[in-house]
Design an enzyme around this catalytic site. Structure first.
Site, short mmCIF file in Angstrom:
data_model
loop_
_atom_site.label_atom_id
_atom_site.label_comp_id
_atom_site.label_asym_id
_atom_site.label_seq_id
_atom_site.Cartn_x
_atom_site.Cartn_y
_atom_site.Cartn_z
CB THR A 32 20.58 -5.59 25.51
OG1 THR A 32 19.74 -4.59 26.10
CG2 THR A 32 21.29 -4.99 24.31
CE LYS A 146 19.63 -5.52 30.84
NZ LYS A 146 20.47 -5.42 29.61
CD GLU A 178 24.60 -3.24 38.45
OE1 GLU A 178 24.56 -4.37 37.92
OE2 GLU A 178 23.59 -2.55 38.66
#
Length: 273
Positions: A32, A146, A178
């Site tokens: 992203t 990712k 996280e």
């Protein structure tokens, strides 16, 4: 929102194949990416590093990163102008079964969208967060990058209380890893610390930037350290850097910590000017 697929060395408005391995097995990666007004990605070097890590871990063909770089350079300005996008990387089509195709064909999808304003502008008092009940699996082969298998995050997001904007996730050994959608940094005994991501988690580009600039350090963080920290913030490429106002029953009022978090966000924003 614009969807483009990299086909025969050019971006085209094409459909996604039904036999694509990304669809069937999550066999791929994604990034992203937030862009500046000129359509550039200031943190591209960190996206590129993470892509290389993922391509290597998943045994993509040699030269895959070169193809991604070529596609990225050829992405039309009009597809960048919304200000953000998701780059999906798939091993391509293949026969039934888990075995990798003998000659995989890299397939790329670019989906552009308008990014949200920085999170501190939307939540000026800071984020409200809680401790998540979904534990992240410890799998060093998949930690850091990712990949397309994000079911743990889907379950965690589904469990998030309505009054929260983030969750803190631990792994199955009880170590803090996280947020559901962000990386985590705590100020504990005057030191800004972020958990190691060697067993689980996503090594975000803002986290990588903070580490490169020597603005945070890596250290194990237990729930006890988290809940006794002086300050806590989350960070990712779309939200930027934002302080936590409340975490479970703990409310943070550390003014020095807030000033430092504001400073870090200002430095990050300057990259996108």
């Amino acid at each position: 929102m614009t969807d483009l697929i990299w086909v025969e060395s050019s971006w085209q408005a094409a459909s996604w194949a039904c036999d694509d391995r990304a669809l069937h097995y999550g066999d791929g990666l994604f990034e992203t990416i937030r862009l500046n007004a000129q359509g550039e990605a200031p943190l591209w070097a960190f996206h590129r590093q993470r892509l290389q890590q993922g391509l290597t871990a998943l045994h993509f063909p040699a030269g895959s990163l070169d193809t991604i770089e070529q596609a990225w350079q050829a992405l039309p300005l009009a597809a960048r102008q919304p200000g953000a996008g998701k780059l999906l990387v798939s091993r391509g089509s293949g026969p039934r079964g888990y075995a990798m195709p003998s000659a995989p064909e890299l397939r790329l999808l670019w989906q552009s969208f308008t990014p949200p304003s920085w999170a501190y502008q939307r939540f000026p008092q800071g984020l409200v967060a809680d401790l998540g009940q979904v534990a992240l699996s410890r799998q060093p082969l998949l930690a850091g990058f990712k990949h397309l298998n994000r079911l743990e995050q889907v379950l965690a997001r589904q469990s998030m209380p309505d009054h929260c904007q983030e969750l803190v996730l631990c792994d199955t050994s009880g170590q803090v890893v996280e947020g559901c959608m962000s990386n985590l940094v705590v100020c504990w005994q005057g030191h800004w610390l972020t958990p190691p991501l060697t067993q689980a988690g996503v090594n975000g580009v803002v986290r990588r930037w903070l580490l490169q600039e020597q603005l945070v350090s890596v250290a194990d963080i237990t729930p006890e350290i988290l809940l006794t920290a002086e300050s806590v913030f989350f960070c990712n490429t779309l939200n930027g850097i934002i302080a936590v106002h409340r975490l479970a029953d703990r409310v943070f009022h550390h003014k020095d910590g807030q000033h430092h978090i504001d400073y870090l966000q200002q430095r990050l924003e300057a990259l996108f000017c």
